[in-house]
Design a protein around this motif. Structure first.
Motif, PDB file in Angstrom:
ATOM      1  N   GLN A  53     -28.020 -19.559 -23.652  1.00  0.00           N
ATOM      2  CA  GLN A  53     -29.024 -18.878 -23.131  1.00  0.00           C
ATOM      3  C   GLN A  53     -30.308 -19.283 -24.317  1.00  0.00           C
TER       4      GLN A  53
ATOM      5  N   LYS B 175     -36.064 -18.020  -6.253  1.00  0.00           N
ATOM      6  CA  LYS B 175     -36.142 -16.781  -7.402  1.00  0.00           C
ATOM      7  C   LYS B 175     -37.556 -16.454  -7.465  1.00  0.00           C
TER       8      LYS B 175
ATOM      9  N   TRP C  66     -32.882 -18.023 -25.459  1.00  0.00           N
ATOM     10  CA  TRP C  66     -33.017 -17.346 -26.742  1.00  0.00           C
ATOM     11  C   TRP C  66     -32.294 -17.646 -27.878  1.00  0.00           C
TER      12      TRP C  66
ATOM     13  N   LYS D 234     -42.043 -20.045 -13.552  1.00  0.00           N
ATOM     14  CA  LYS D 234     -41.785 -19.055 -14.440  1.00  0.00           C
ATOM     15  C   LYS D 234     -40.265 -19.404 -15.061  1.00  0.00           C
ATOM     16  N   PHE D 235     -40.215 -19.121 -16.143  1.00  0.00           N
ATOM     17  CA  PHE D 235     -38.522 -19.182 -16.873  1.00  0.00           C
ATOM     18  C   PHE D 235     -38.383 -18.310 -17.938  1.00  0.00           C
ATOM     19  N   ASN D 236     -37.301 -17.534 -17.606  1.00  0.00           N
ATOM     20  CA  ASN D 236     -36.900 -16.493 -18.418  1.00  0.00           C
ATOM     21  C   ASN D 236     -36.048 -16.821 -19.820  1.00  0.00           C
ATOM     22  N   ILE D 237     -36.470 -16.549 -20.809  1.00  0.00           N
ATOM     23  CA  ILE D 237     -35.551 -16.995 -21.844  1.00  0.00           C
ATOM     24  C   ILE D 237     -33.993 -16.579 -22.096  1.00  0.00           C
ATOM     25  N   ASN D 238     -33.809 -15.613 -21.191  1.00  0.00           N
ATOM     26  CA  ASN D 238     -32.508 -14.983 -21.008  1.00  0.00           C
ATOM     27  C   ASN D 238     -31.502 -16.167 -20.307  1.00  0.00           C
ATOM     28  N   GLU D 239     -32.250 -16.965 -19.450  1.00  0.00           N
ATOM     29  CA  GLU D 239     -31.584 -18.048 -18.525  1.00  0.00           C
ATOM     30  C   GLU D 239     -30.787 -18.953 -19.495  1.00  0.00           C
TER      31      GLU D 239
END
Length: 85
Positions: A53, A85, A55, A4-9
Protein backbone atom coordinates in the motif's frame (compact mmCIF):
# COMPACT_ATOMS: atom_id res chain seq x y z
CA UNK A 1 -2.93 15.30 -17.31
CA UNK A 2 -3.47 14.05 -13.78
CA UNK A 3 -5.54 11.32 -12.20
CA UNK A 4 -6.49 10.79 -8.59
CA UNK A 5 -4.56 8.19 -6.63
CA UNK A 6 -5.43 7.13 -3.09
CA UNK A 7 -2.46 6.25 -0.90
CA UNK A 8 -4.38 3.19 0.31
CA UNK A 9 -4.04 1.71 -3.20
CA UNK A 10 -1.45 -0.94 -4.00
CA UNK A 11 1.77 -0.25 -5.88
CA UNK A 12 4.65 -2.50 -6.89
CA UNK A 13 8.36 -1.75 -6.48
CA UNK A 14 11.61 -3.64 -6.85
CA UNK A 15 13.45 -3.43 -3.56
CA UNK A 16 17.21 -2.99 -3.73
CA UNK A 17 19.53 -4.82 -1.34
CA UNK A 18 19.50 -1.65 0.76
CA UNK A 19 15.70 -1.74 0.81
CA UNK A 20 15.68 -5.37 1.91
CA UNK A 21 18.13 -4.50 4.68
CA UNK A 22 15.98 -1.56 5.82
CA UNK A 23 12.86 -3.76 5.84
CA UNK A 24 14.59 -6.36 8.02
CA UNK A 25 16.01 -3.75 10.40
CA UNK A 26 12.58 -2.16 10.81
CA UNK A 27 11.01 -5.55 11.52
CA UNK A 28 13.74 -6.31 14.08
CA UNK A 29 13.13 -2.94 15.74
CA UNK A 30 9.39 -3.60 16.09
CA UNK A 31 9.17 -7.39 16.58
CA UNK A 32 12.72 -8.64 17.11
CA UNK A 33 12.39 -9.40 20.81
CA UNK A 34 9.09 -11.24 20.48
CA UNK A 35 9.48 -15.00 19.93
CA UNK A 36 5.88 -15.23 18.66
CA UNK A 37 6.81 -13.54 15.38
CA UNK A 38 9.02 -14.82 12.58
CA UNK A 39 10.48 -12.49 9.98
CA UNK A 40 9.17 -12.94 6.44
CA UNK A 41 10.72 -10.82 3.68
CA UNK A 42 8.37 -9.13 1.20
CA UNK A 43 7.07 -11.60 -1.36
CA UNK A 44 8.34 -10.88 -4.87
CA UNK A 45 6.59 -11.76 -8.11
CA UNK A 46 8.34 -13.42 -11.07
CA UNK A 47 9.77 -10.03 -12.11
CA UNK A 48 11.15 -9.13 -8.67
CA UNK A 49 8.37 -6.70 -7.69
CA UNK A 50 6.77 -6.67 -4.24
CA UNK A 51 3.35 -5.14 -3.51
CA UNK A 52 2.74 -2.38 -0.98
CA UNK A 53 0.00 0.00 0.00
CA UNK A 54 1.49 3.38 -0.90
CA UNK A 55 1.20 4.69 2.68
CA UNK A 56 3.14 1.67 3.96
CA UNK A 57 5.85 2.09 1.33
CA UNK A 58 6.23 5.77 2.31
CA UNK A 59 6.25 4.97 6.02
CA UNK A 60 8.86 2.25 5.72
CA UNK A 61 11.21 3.80 3.19
CA UNK A 62 10.38 7.51 2.94
CA UNK A 63 13.15 8.75 5.21
CA UNK A 64 15.66 6.70 3.19
CA UNK A 65 14.76 8.24 -0.20
CA UNK A 66 17.40 10.88 -0.78
CA UNK A 67 19.32 12.05 -3.83
CA UNK A 68 22.87 10.75 -3.84
CA UNK A 69 22.26 7.80 -1.50
CA UNK A 70 21.45 4.12 -2.04
CA UNK A 71 17.77 3.96 -2.94
CA UNK A 72 15.66 1.41 -1.03
CA UNK A 73 13.81 0.55 -4.26
CA UNK A 74 14.20 1.18 -7.97
CA UNK A 75 12.74 4.50 -9.05
CA UNK A 76 10.04 3.04 -11.34
CA UNK A 77 6.85 2.32 -9.41
CA UNK A 78 4.04 0.25 -10.94
CA UNK A 79 0.53 1.59 -10.28
CA UNK A 80 -2.42 -0.56 -11.27
CA UNK A 81 -4.81 1.26 -13.58
CA UNK A 82 -8.43 0.81 -12.62
CA UNK A 83 -10.57 1.92 -15.53
CA UNK A 84 -13.88 3.54 -14.77
CA UNK A 85 -12.94 4.45 -11.23
Amino acid sequence: MYTKFNINEMVKVKLTEKGKQIHREEWDRVFGNNPNFTYTPPREDENGYSSWQMWSLMGTFGSHCKIGFDNPFETDILIELKWGK
